[in-house]
Design a protein around this motif. Structure first.
Motif, PDB file in Angstrom:
ATOM      1  N   PHE A  62       0.794  -1.221   0.000  1.00 16.22           N
ATOM      2  CA  PHE A  62       0.000   0.000   0.000  1.00 16.22           C
ATOM      3  C   PHE A  62       0.835   1.284   0.000  1.00 16.22           C
ATOM      4  O   PHE A  62       0.338   2.332  -0.358  1.00 16.22           O
ATOM      5  N   ARG A  63       2.078   1.226   0.399  1.00 21.59           N
ATOM      6  CA  ARG A  63       2.903   2.428   0.464  1.00 21.59           C
ATOM      7  C   ARG A  63       3.682   2.693  -0.817  1.00 21.59           C
ATOM      8  O   ARG A  63       4.470   3.627  -0.865  1.00 21.59           O
ATOM      9  N   ASN A  64       3.459   1.899  -1.839  1.00 18.46           N
ATOM     10  CA  ASN A  64       4.170   2.060  -3.096  1.00 18.46           C
ATOM     11  C   ASN A  64       3.451   3.091  -3.966  1.00 18.46           C
ATOM     12  O   ASN A  64       2.319   2.861  -4.403  1.00 18.46           O
ATOM     13  N   VAL A  65       4.105   4.189  -4.230  1.00 18.56           N
ATOM     14  CA  VAL A  65       3.483   5.287  -4.971  1.00 18.56           C
ATOM     15  C   VAL A  65       3.262   4.901  -6.430  1.00 18.56           C
ATOM     16  O   VAL A  65       2.248   5.264  -7.029  1.00 18.56           O
ATOM     17  N   SER A  66       4.184   4.156  -7.012  1.00 18.23           N
ATOM     18  CA  SER A  66       4.048   3.788  -8.422  1.00 18.23           C
ATOM     19  C   SER A  66       2.846   2.869  -8.653  1.00 18.23           C
ATOM     20  O   SER A  66       2.166   2.967  -9.681  1.00 18.23           O
ATOM     21  N   VAL A  67       2.542   2.005  -7.697  1.00 16.64           N
ATOM     22  CA  VAL A  67       1.358   1.157  -7.823  1.00 16.64           C
ATOM     23  C   VAL A  67       0.094   2.001  -7.699  1.00 16.64           C
ATOM     24  O   VAL A  67      -0.888   1.778  -8.408  1.00 16.64           O
ATOM     25  N   HIS A  68       0.127   2.999  -6.827  1.00 19.32           N
ATOM     26  CA  HIS A  68      -1.015   3.921  -6.714  1.00 19.32           C
ATOM     27  C   HIS A  68      -1.248   4.666  -8.030  1.00 19.32           C
ATOM     28  O   HIS A  68      -2.387   4.793  -8.487  1.00 19.32           O
ATOM     29  N   VAL A  69      -0.178   5.157  -8.623  1.00 21.72           N
ATOM     30  CA  VAL A  69      -0.298   5.904  -9.882  1.00 21.72           C
ATOM     31  C   VAL A  69      -0.818   4.992 -10.990  1.00 21.72           C
ATOM     32  O   VAL A  69      -1.712   5.380 -11.764  1.00 21.72           O
ATOM     33  N   ALA A  70      -0.297   3.770 -11.074  1.00 20.20           N
ATOM     34  CA  ALA A  70      -0.776   2.827 -12.084  1.00 20.20           C
ATOM     35  C   ALA A  70      -2.246   2.494 -11.867  1.00 20.20           C
ATOM     36  O   ALA A  70      -3.024   2.421 -12.831  1.00 20.20           O
ATOM     37  N   HIS A  71      -2.641   2.331 -10.611  1.00 14.53           N
ATOM     38  CA  HIS A  71      -4.048   2.036 -10.313  1.00 14.53           C
ATOM     39  C   HIS A  71      -4.951   3.204 -10.704  1.00 14.53           C
ATOM     40  O   HIS A  71      -6.023   3.005 -11.289  1.00 14.53           O
ATOM     41  N   ILE A  72      -4.530   4.404 -10.388  1.00 13.01           N
ATOM     42  CA  ILE A  72      -5.346   5.582 -10.723  1.00 13.01           C
ATOM     43  C   ILE A  72      -5.482   5.721 -12.233  1.00 13.01           C
ATOM     44  O   ILE A  72      -6.584   5.946 -12.753  1.00 13.01           O
TER      45      ILE A  72
END
Length: 163
Positions: A62-72
């Motif tokens: 959950f703390r991975n910013v790149s996964v957040h960006v890819a999800h968004i």
């Protein structure tokens, strides 16, 4: 806030898995598309399955910013694609399934953006190392007296008699 966001992600994962199941179980594409070609239903299931996998990865990392960006980005693209199929190309039916997919994708984007921009996401990231080891800053002055008891103590006398 992190626990609430992860809980929301698990709800959206269940919804995405349900949509993928509907696409494969009903090969006539009746749940999504107006046409009854099975290829359309399978083609729509692919981005939903990828989004579901990405959300599962996001729950565990959950703390991975790149996964957040890819999800968004994938959520935005999937929502735009579904809306264009419904309103512009009119190949998908305007129903509960498509409205739910678009609504949950858009709400997911808003929730993730709010969490990324919040102070709890940034502050917890700097404290990620955990607690540092404690240093001894004071020593008890009576420690030496505790290690060597008095000779007139009852326990000392009893020990000497027993020995």
């Amino acid at each position: 806030m992190e626990r609430s966001t992860r809980a929301w992600m698990s709800i959206v994962v269940v919804q995405a898995m349900g949509s993928v199941w509907m696409c494969y179980a009903k090969q006539k594409a009746a749940s999504h598309y107006i046409s009854t070609l099975p290829a359309l239903s399978r083609a729509h299931a692919l981005p939903l399955a990828l989004l579901c996998i990405l959300r599962i990865v996001l729950i565990f990392d959950f703390r991975n910013v790149s996964v957040h960006v890819a999800h968004i980005l994938l959520s935005i693209i999937t929502a735009i694609h579904t809306m264009s199929e419904v309103f512009y190309y009119q190949a998908m039916s305007y129903g509960i399934v498509t409205v739910t997919e678009v609504t949950l994708n858009c709400f997911s984007v808003v929730v993730m953006l709010c969490f990324i921009l919040s102070s709890s996401f940034n502050s917890s990231e700097s404290d990620g190392n955990g607690k540092r080891p404690r240093k001894v800053i004071a020593k008890h002055y009576m420690e030496a007296e505790m290690l060597t008891p008095d000779e007139d103590d009852e326990l000392v006398q009893a020990y000497k008699k027993w020995k």
